[in-house]
Design a protein around this motif. Structure first.
Motif, PDB file in Angstrom:
ATOM      1  N   VAL A 159     -17.175   9.741   6.199  1.00 30.11           N
ATOM      2  CA  VAL A 159     -16.996  10.927   5.341  1.00 30.11           C
ATOM      3  C   VAL A 159     -15.585  10.939   4.752  1.00 30.11           C
ATOM      4  O   VAL A 159     -15.383  11.245   3.565  1.00 30.11           O
ATOM      5  N   ALA A 160     -14.586  10.587   5.592  1.00 36.39           N
ATOM      6  CA  ALA A 160     -13.198  10.534   5.100  1.00 36.39           C
ATOM      7  C   ALA A 160     -13.061   9.506   3.979  1.00 36.39           C
ATOM      8  O   ALA A 160     -12.347   9.740   2.995  1.00 36.39           O
ATOM      9  N   GLN A 161     -13.764   8.362   4.096  1.00 39.59           N
ATOM     10  CA  GLN A 161     -13.707   7.340   3.051  1.00 39.59           C
ATOM     11  C   GLN A 161     -14.340   7.853   1.754  1.00 39.59           C
ATOM     12  O   GLN A 161     -13.822   7.642   0.664  1.00 39.59           O
ATOM     13  N   TRP A 162     -15.482   8.550   1.894  1.00 41.04           N
ATOM     14  CA  TRP A 162     -16.117   9.131   0.697  1.00 41.04           C
ATOM     15  C   TRP A 162     -15.167  10.123   0.020  1.00 41.04           C
ATOM     16  O   TRP A 162     -15.022  10.134  -1.198  1.00 41.04           O
ATOM     17  N   ALA A 163     -14.540  10.975   0.840  1.00 42.31           N
ATOM     18  CA  ALA A 163     -13.632  11.987   0.301  1.00 42.31           C
ATOM     19  C   ALA A 163     -12.455  11.318  -0.415  1.00 42.31           C
ATOM     20  O   ALA A 163     -12.048  11.740  -1.509  1.00 42.31           O
ATOM     21  N   GLY A 164     -11.909  10.264   0.214  1.00 43.81           N
ATOM     22  CA  GLY A 164     -10.779   9.559  -0.387  1.00 43.81           C
ATOM     23  C   GLY A 164     -11.149   8.865  -1.683  1.00 43.81           C
ATOM     24  O   GLY A 164     -10.350   8.808  -2.618  1.00 43.81           O
ATOM     25  N   SER A 169      -6.904   4.196   2.152  1.00 37.78           N
ATOM     26  CA  SER A 169      -7.563   5.063   3.140  1.00 37.78           C
ATOM     27  C   SER A 169      -8.002   4.318   4.393  1.00 37.78           C
ATOM     28  O   SER A 169      -8.480   4.928   5.339  1.00 37.78           O
ATOM     29  N   PHE A 170      -7.851   2.990   4.419  1.00 39.74           N
ATOM     30  CA  PHE A 170      -8.326   2.190   5.558  1.00 39.74           C
ATOM     31  C   PHE A 170      -7.128   1.658   6.335  1.00 39.74           C
ATOM     32  O   PHE A 170      -6.155   1.203   5.750  1.00 39.74           O
ATOM     33  N   PRO A 171      -7.174   1.697   7.667  1.00 36.78           N
ATOM     34  CA  PRO A 171      -6.035   1.179   8.436  1.00 36.78           C
ATOM     35  C   PRO A 171      -5.851  -0.329   8.281  1.00 36.78           C
ATOM     36  O   PRO A 171      -6.784  -1.056   7.939  1.00 36.78           O
ATOM     37  N   VAL A 172      -4.620  -0.787   8.541  1.00 39.87           N
ATOM     38  CA  VAL A 172      -4.260  -2.204   8.538  1.00 39.87           C
ATOM     39  C   VAL A 172      -4.344  -2.694   9.980  1.00 39.87           C
ATOM     40  O   VAL A 172      -3.776  -2.075  10.884  1.00 39.87           O
ATOM     41  N   GLU A 173      -5.049  -3.796  10.198  1.00 40.46           N
ATOM     42  CA  GLU A 173      -5.282  -4.301  11.553  1.00 40.46           C
ATOM     43  C   GLU A 173      -4.365  -5.495  11.816  1.00 40.46           C
ATOM     44  O   GLU A 173      -4.263  -6.398  10.991  1.00 40.46           O
TER      45      GLU A 173
END
Length: 439
Positions: free
Chosen positions: A263-268, A338-342
């Motif tokens: 949902v956070a990805q959609w919002a972003g 919006s996505f973390p770096v691994e």
């Protein structure tokens, strides 16, 4: 939602949705003999050949307009040798089936990646890895390989048999033949204690060498636009087994890590300006936890949010500087990530085109939610990674070519010479291999 690639109406599409192909025909052989016959027939028909697993690569490494070999019938364990402590498994076996079958036998791989949807041959051929201080990629655990070469013959290799093929074919990119079986080193099933906790990025960077040295398996996720990370330390344990409770597992691994994150990805994606605020909330969503379980239940986790990924291996000594440059680039760029770096590590290994070949390595992976424009971010990140002689993951987005690889892989010429010997007519060629290995 299935995590395998799809093939409808003759079109093949990868898991990330960013690569499609229209093969002339798709074949699912039920035996090594059938596979060899399919290779010989393709050659007679003047068609190229590619094998594909579950399509978890973000590059077009498996794409072809010729014959696409699907290995879903080549699955299962052939033999377990408890004296040699090895398992020989058919190439199309999904890692999750191998892990579960080994656990039932009281055995385990030493190390593995963070998802287990892929086939064993797809994962190893592209260099899939987890994180480890002394234990390397899945391919580094290979003790023997069987492959069908361009003339339709079956070749086996190990440290003693065809050792020059073994050196290269463990991460063979599909360029040397179609892998039909793999023999892995295994060990008695053991327990790992995982400790997951938030930690400020500055602390992780300043203490990185210590965190790496003190833990068998250390990794962390940094949330761009924040100074926050989630760290994970996995170490062997005498037990007892204390798995994550079912309710907690559902809430943290499914509801938060997949559902709320989706949902956070959609919002972003809908409102890019809100991404930094969403990142601050996301980075604090997961609280600290400790649990003890068998390896595959600790190393791997479900990934249901679809994304596109770039990952580079840099020398381990350069990882902190590289991350500082990446953070500075994000901060001044106006990009909304919006996505973390691994970030993970691997020890040096002896596989010709392994991203950890001959050097202790750290992996930095950048991701973007599927359907979000990723080119500007990945291009800027790649500029930083290549300045540190980074080596891209063979199955993840990158723009490098043979000329670049000949500089960052000291034994690159060994691989291309072997390919000239095993596949002189380029039966296994496609556009991707033409770019990364040269014509």
């Amino acid at each position: 939602m299935s995590s395998t690639a799809s093939g409808t109406y003759g079109t093949w599409r990868n898991w990330g949705g960013n690569v499609t192909a229209r093969p002339a025909r798709q074949v699912a052989p039920a035996s090594v003999e059938e596979l060899a016959a399919a290779v010989r027939r393709a050659r007679e028909d003047g068609l190229k050949v590619k094998a594909v697993g579950t399509g978890h690569s973000f590059t077009s490494i498996a794409a072809t307009d010729g014959v696409l070999i699907r290995p879903q019938l080549l699955t299962g364990i052939r033999t377990i040798d408890r004296h040699a402590m090895t398992v020989t498994v058919e190439a199309g076996t999904p890692l999750k089936r191998l892990n579960a079958a080994l656990a039932r036998e009281g055995l385990s791989l030493t190390n593995m990646g963070d998802i287990m949807e892929q086939t064993v041959s797809g994962a190893t051929s592209t260099g899939t890895h987890g994180t480890g201080r002394t234990s390397g990629s899945i391919a580094a655990q290979i003790k023997g390989l069987e492959l069908v070469t361009a003339d339709g013959s079956v070749l086996t290799c190990s440290e003693r048999e065809n050792p020059e093929v073994f050196a290269a074919a463990r991460i063979g990119l599909g360029a040397l033949g179609v892998v039909t079986a793999i023999t892995f080193a295994v060990e008695p099933l053991f327990l790992l204690t995982a400790r997951e906790e938030p930690m400020p990025l500055e602390r992780v960077l300043s203490e990185f060498d210590q965190l790496w040295a003190e833990n068998e398996h250390f990794e962390f996720y940094w949330f761009p636009h924040t100074g926050n990370t989630t760290t994970k330390r996995n170490n062997r344990s005498a037990g007892p087994r204390r798995p994550v409770g079912q309710a907690a597992a559902w809430f943290e691994d499914e509801f938060l890590s997949n559902g709320v994150f989706q949902v956070a990805q959609w919002a972003g994606r809908a409102a890019p300006a809100a991404v930094p605020a969403i990142a601050r909330i996301s980075s604090r969503a997961l609280s600290a936890r400790t649990y003890t379980d068998i390896p595959y239940k600790v190393f791997t986790s479900p990934r249901r949010v679809r994304f596109v990924e770039m990952e580079y291996a840099v020398p381990r000594a350069a990882v902190v500087e590289t991350l500082r440059e990446l953070r500075a680039m994000v901060d001044r760029s106006g990009l909304r990530i919006s996505f973390p770096v691994e970030v993970r590590t691997a020890p040096a290994d002896d596989i010709t085109l392994s991203t950890a070949a001959g050097r202790d390595s750290a992996y930095i992976a950048v991701h973007m939610f599927r359907g979000t424009p990723y080119q500007a971010y990945f291009t800027a990140a790649e500029r930083i990674f290549t300045a540190h002689e980074g080596r891209p993951h063979w199955g993840k987005v990158h723009t490098r070519d043979a000329e670049y690889f000949s500089r960052v892989y000291p034994r690159f010429g060994e691989f291309t010479a072997l390919r000239d010997r095993l596949d002189p007519d380029r039966l296994f060629q496609n556009d991707y291999l033409r770019r990364v290995l040269g014509a």
